[in-house]
Design an enzyme around this catalytic site. Structure first.
Site, PDB file in Angstrom:
ATOM      1  N   THR A  12      -5.345  57.007 -47.188  1.00  0.00           N
ATOM      2  CA  THR A  12      -6.269  57.980 -46.599  1.00  0.00           C
ATOM      3  C   THR A  12      -6.137  58.102 -45.088  1.00  0.00           C
ATOM      4  O   THR A  12      -6.258  59.191 -44.524  1.00  0.00           O
ATOM      5  CB  THR A  12      -7.720  57.548 -46.923  1.00  0.00           C
ATOM      6  OG1 THR A  12      -7.844  57.490 -48.332  1.00  0.00           O
ATOM      7  CG2 THR A  12      -8.742  58.495 -46.357  1.00  0.00           C
ATOM      8  N   ASP A  56       0.292  56.290 -52.040  1.00  0.00           N
ATOM      9  CA  ASP A  56      -1.114  55.961 -52.238  1.00  0.00           C
ATOM     10  C   ASP A  56      -1.055  54.502 -52.691  1.00  0.00           C
ATOM     11  O   ASP A  56      -0.222  54.130 -53.523  1.00  0.00           O
ATOM     12  CB  ASP A  56      -1.691  56.846 -53.344  1.00  0.00           C
ATOM     13  CG  ASP A  56      -3.176  56.589 -53.537  1.00  0.00           C
ATOM     14  OD1 ASP A  56      -3.957  57.512 -53.281  1.00  0.00           O
ATOM     15  OD2 ASP A  56      -3.547  55.469 -53.966  1.00  0.00           O
ATOM     16  N   SER A  57      -1.930  53.675 -52.160  1.00  0.00           N
ATOM     17  CA  SER A  57      -1.755  52.242 -52.436  1.00  0.00           C
ATOM     18  C   SER A  57      -1.978  51.891 -53.896  1.00  0.00           C
ATOM     19  O   SER A  57      -1.659  50.780 -54.320  1.00  0.00           O
ATOM     20  CB  SER A  57      -2.630  51.396 -51.516  1.00  0.00           C
ATOM     21  OG  SER A  57      -3.965  51.389 -51.944  1.00  0.00           O
ATOM     22  N   GLN A 275     -15.050  35.079 -62.311  1.00  0.00           N
ATOM     23  CA  GLN A 275     -15.463  36.483 -62.167  1.00  0.00           C
ATOM     24  C   GLN A 275     -16.497  36.640 -61.059  1.00  0.00           C
ATOM     25  O   GLN A 275     -16.765  37.755 -60.622  1.00  0.00           O
ATOM     26  CB  GLN A 275     -16.067  36.993 -63.483  1.00  0.00           C
ATOM     27  CG  GLN A 275     -15.059  37.062 -64.602  1.00  0.00           C
ATOM     28  CD  GLN A 275     -15.658  37.552 -65.908  1.00  0.00           C
ATOM     29  OE1 GLN A 275     -16.738  38.118 -65.948  1.00  0.00           O
ATOM     30  NE2 GLN A 275     -14.938  37.336 -66.987  1.00  0.00           N
ATOM     31  N   CYS A 276     -17.123  35.512 -60.640  1.00  0.00           N
ATOM     32  CA  CYS A 276     -18.116  35.589 -59.561  1.00  0.00           C
ATOM     33  C   CYS A 276     -17.395  35.888 -58.270  1.00  0.00           C
ATOM     34  O   CYS A 276     -16.358  35.291 -57.975  1.00  0.00           O
ATOM     35  CB  CYS A 276     -18.852  34.267 -59.389  1.00  0.00           C
ATOM     36  SG  CYS A 276     -19.931  33.938 -60.751  1.00  0.00           S
TER      37      CYS A 276
HETATM   38  N1  ASP Z   1      -6.298  55.894 -52.700  1.00  0.00           N
HETATM   39  C1  ASP Z   1      -6.193  55.561 -51.313  1.00  0.00           C
HETATM   40  C2  ASP Z   1      -5.205  54.430 -51.192  1.00  0.00           C
HETATM   41  O1  ASP Z   1      -5.543  53.300 -51.436  1.00  0.00           O
HETATM   42  C3  ASP Z   1      -7.519  55.186 -50.770  1.00  0.00           C
HETATM   43  C4  ASP Z   1      -7.524  54.778 -49.325  1.00  0.00           C
HETATM   44  O2  ASP Z   1      -6.563  54.890 -48.591  1.00  0.00           O
HETATM   45  O3  ASP Z   1      -8.555  54.319 -48.862  1.00  0.00           O
HETATM   46  O4  ASP Z   1      -4.073  54.652 -50.865  1.00  0.00           O
END
Ligand code: ASP
Length: 341
Positions: A12, A56-57, A275-276
């Site tokens: 983003t 995109d990650s 999971q905590c």
């Molecule tokens: N989907 C985006 C990503 O992880 C979200 C972000 O950048 O915050 O690449």
């Protein structure tokens, strides 16, 4: 002036709204000074490179982590610190992977990103980038303040391998529940020096092998034998991260224990993480509901996050270690990812 390399990988932060269509699209980082004029004022020489292809990650994977680690390794001697602009969704996984792939780090590697794109008025990206650069270039008596892989977000600097993304809306999106912040940024930057790793005096080693034959088994009330076997029975599987309840508890049903026992006897490594999200670590044997896990050879993942456990296992197995060696190293801190216990 310290030299910092800023590497844009996607996400983003590097987006701008297309004035015609209104859609968010990546902008060319060669124009970063238009979006971030303050960058010219910073007390560091900042160079910018883009790791292509931008992702995109959500599309991050071991090949991407190795590419990024190699990119840093190849430029390591030319810079005093590195700032990686990365999508937030899997930033914690990448931070963990980098800490294993880059052994003997003695310079800051700081991942950051943003919830709102840089090209948007209220963006959090601006502060995140500027503060990350300031921290990455902060050397005192010739020594970097944070010679480790960190994650910077909304006024806080964390040890990267202790974090997880906690919120998709708040600017304060990351948490490090079981390890203190490395620094807090207000009018001044306050470092928690006691919690920061020491710079290595050994030469940097780049690791380039990760084995993705691992899986995650998340327990839930009502889990069926079929569902458990669907994970444990994956062909070629070397290790499983089992997300247990509380301090490492699991059902005591005989079928469940036999599935695990049989898999372990056949050479599968099973490590238990909780999971905590915070408040401690897996302690096998604390409750009756985890005693048999210890007896059949489930390894305690202590306070490892799932995010860190993923890359730790991929790294250890990728290094070609025997099962016994992998089991030995899981509970041992290699890069501060787990508390000694
Ligand atoms: N989907 C985006 C990503 O992880 C979200 C972000 O950048 O915050 O690449």
């Amino acid at each position: 002036m310290r030299k910092i390399l800023m590497i844009y990988t996607g996400g983003t932060i590097g987006m701008i709204r297309n004035p015609q269509s209104g859609a968010l699209e990546p902008f060319c980082f060669d124009n970063i000074y238009e979006h971030l004029p303050m960058l010219r004022l910073i007390q560091a020489e900042v160079h910018i490179e883009t790791l292509s292809p931008l992702i995109d990650s959500s599309n991050a994977n071991p090949a991407f982590w190795i590419r990024l680690a190699s990119f840093i390794y190849e430029r390591y001697d030319a810079y005093d610190g590195f700032v990686i602009l990365h999508g937030t969704d899997t930033m914690s996984y990448t931070a963990s992977a980098l800490c294993f792939l880059l052994e003997n780090l003695s310079k800051p590697v700081i991942l950051t990103g943003s919830q709102l794109p840089l090209g948007v008025m209220r963006t959090d990206g601006r502060e995140n980038i500027l503060n990350s650069i300031e921290i990455a270039s902060d050397y005192r008596n010739g020594k970097p303040m944070v010679p480790e892989v960190c994650l910077y977000f909304e006024n806080s600097l964390y040890r990267g391998n202790r974090t997880y993304k906690d919120n998709a809306e708040h600017f304060n999106a990351f948490v490090s529940a079981n390890y203190p912040k490395l620094a807090e940024v207000g009018v001044n930057i306050k470092y928690n020096e006691h919690y920061i790793r020491k710079a290595s005096t050994e030469p940097l080693i780049l690791h380039t092998r990760m084995d993705d034959n691992i899986a995650i088994l998340k327990l839930y009330p009502g889990i069926t034998e079929q569902a458990v076997w669907a994970v444990l029975g994956i062909p070629g599987l070397r290790a499983v991260i089992m997300e247990t309840y509380g301090s490492g508890n699991a059902p005591t049903y005989p079928w469940f224990i036999s599935c695990l026992r049989e898999s372990i006897e056949n050479g599968l490594i099973i490590t238990s993480v909780t999971q905590c999200k915070g408040g401690g670590a897996v302690e096998i044997g604390k409750y009756e509901t985890s005693v048999s896990l210890g007896q059949i050879g489930v390894i305690s993942g202590g306070d490892l996050t799932t995010e860190a456990a993923v890359s730790k296992l991929m790294y250890l197995i990728g290094e070609g270690l025997t099962n016994e060696e992998v089991r030995y190293w899981i509970p041992k801190p290699l890069r501060g990812e787990i508390s000694e216990g």
